[in-house]
Write a protein that holds these residues in place. Sequence first.
Motif, PDB file in Angstrom:
ATOM      1  N   LYS A 260       4.389  -0.267  -5.527  1.00 27.35           N
ATOM      2  CA  LYS A 260       4.550  -0.981  -4.118  1.00 27.35           C
ATOM      3  C   LYS A 260       3.545  -0.332  -3.070  1.00 27.35           C
ATOM      4  O   LYS A 260       3.218  -0.844  -2.266  1.00 27.35           O
ATOM      5  N   ASP A 275       5.218  11.349  -2.513  1.00 29.28           N
ATOM      6  CA  ASP A 275       6.186  11.933  -3.541  1.00 29.28           C
ATOM      7  C   ASP A 275       6.260  13.065  -3.984  1.00 29.28           C
ATOM      8  O   ASP A 275       5.342  13.824  -3.663  1.00 29.28           O
ATOM      9  N   ARG A 280       3.030  12.294 -11.253  1.00 28.36           N
ATOM     10  CA  ARG A 280       3.089  10.969 -10.919  1.00 28.36           C
ATOM     11  C   ARG A 280       2.269  10.660  -9.896  1.00 28.36           C
ATOM     12  O   ARG A 280       1.619   9.347  -9.902  1.00 28.36           O
ATOM     13  N   ASP A 301       8.633  16.571  -0.274  1.00 31.49           N
ATOM     14  CA  ASP A 301      10.059  16.100  -0.340  1.00 31.49           C
ATOM     15  C   ASP A 301      10.285  14.985   0.600  1.00 31.49           C
ATOM     16  O   ASP A 301      10.270  15.483   1.956  1.00 31.49           O
ATOM     17  N   ALA A 302      10.738  13.871   0.219  1.00 26.26           N
ATOM     18  CA  ALA A 302      11.067  12.706   0.973  1.00 26.26           C
ATOM     19  C   ALA A 302      12.340  13.040   2.020  1.00 26.26           C
ATOM     20  O   ALA A 302      12.413  12.547   3.164  1.00 26.26           O
ATOM     21  N   ASP A 317      12.031   3.776  -2.001  1.00 28.42           N
ATOM     22  CA  ASP A 317      12.352   3.408  -3.117  1.00 28.42           C
ATOM     23  C   ASP A 317      12.965   4.603  -3.896  1.00 28.42           C
ATOM     24  O   ASP A 317      12.107   5.332  -4.710  1.00 28.42           O
TER      25      ASP A 317
END
Length: 439
Positions: A260, A275, A280, A301-302, A317
């Motif tokens: 995305k 992220d 990743r 950390d979101a 997401d």
Amino acid sequence: MSNESENTGLKARKAAIRILMAVTLKNRPFDAALDEITKGADLDVRDRAFVMNLVMLTLRRFGSLKALMGRLLDRGLPRNATWTEAAILTGLAQILLMRTADHAAVNETVTLIKDLPGKEKGFAGLVNAVLRRAAREQGALLERLNSTPQDDLPAWLAESWTKTYGHDEMQHIARALQSSPPLDITLKPGEDPDLWADRLDAKIMPNGTLRRGLTDVTKLPGYEDGIWWVQDIAASLPVALLGDIQGKHVLDLCAAPGGKTMQLASRGALVTAVDRNKNRLKRLSANLERTGLDATVITADAATYTPDKPVNAILLDAPCSATGTLRRNPDVTWTKAPEDVVKLANLQARILDHAFSLLPAGGVMVYCVCSLEASEGVDQVEAFLSREATAERVPVDATEVGGMSELVTDKGDLLCLPSKRANEGGIDGFFAARLKKTK
Ligand SMILES: C[S@@+](CC[C@H](N)C(=O)[O-])C[C@H]1O[C@@H](n2cnc3c(N)ncnc32)[C@H](O)[C@@H]1O
């Protein structure tokens, strides 16, 4: 004898059995088990592909293969006969579901049981009898194997989907998850879909996604040049719900590996991709490099991250149970448990609350998950709307998702069920809701 069976032997079958046991008995992720076990097994490319196909297929049909095995064994197996069980399941998968020559499937499976060091070698005769019977009664057994698709779901998932979508839809979803998925490709905006459909031997889906059969993507035209990336059609839809993002600062939360992010950047947004998983994020950066796209990449950390410049829009997401993508990742069917869904729903709520607080008045956030669980999707959003007075849902219009009205719910959320668009090769499960900050 097919070429496949000539080239694959004992080593490959042994590796397949070990991977199946690692996933189903030790909850190992498929990719990790595959890498670890095939590395030590000295397999060529063809054998590795055979192993991968065989284990994926066995995992997709694990429940119904087990039920069939139960019927073929008069007295069942002792609990610790783990090699024998995995050997029978992979043997049945080869005989009933793959085009493997029966004698290779039977003989090599029996040989590897005979070669086992412990007591299980005593089951070689039983394995032989069961697999020979499967080869003899193929037609009838295959019919039985295909008669109850929900056998391939753990009970908790069948229950959850029956409650949310009804019994018939649950069965349609279970049936859809039995088949192997197509390869979906998102083209960079501005590229000619007809030209690339031709080059990639793909068809064009209603939203512009290109669809073709699975293959080694790195060998396809346009891959090296970064003209496109792999992304299931369902996963490609949420970004479209942000509308015109040209020149806007978009926060892409839980962004890796970046499907995305690439969509956002290629549509002209100034993207901050966040992220918490460094590895990743390395894949995300490699994806950006290959496609020549730009984003600010941040490890954080979101649930607490706060950007240092104002954001115009957010794509969240969220980490989820991924029950929408089980046909791509059939190991998850057997490694996830209801407790995981509860934990993930709590994490999603925390990230959702924090992310929404970062939006300015009038700002829009798309919340999405590749899960089919209501607690991670529609119920999560309803609970958020009832606790957050400044939030409202902005219903999705089917024209925003290529006119696929069957993917839009009465409330105006995007809900992709794997049973949809079945005659075109199906679709991953996905949920997305668009939320606006009113003041
Ligand atoms: C569904 S995947 C994201 C897929 C990605 N948006 C894409 O399109 O390629 C969820 C991601 O959330 C990340 N994640 C999980 N918990 C997180 C957290 N608390 N903060 C930030 N990222 C998190 C995971 O590392 C994973 O990469």
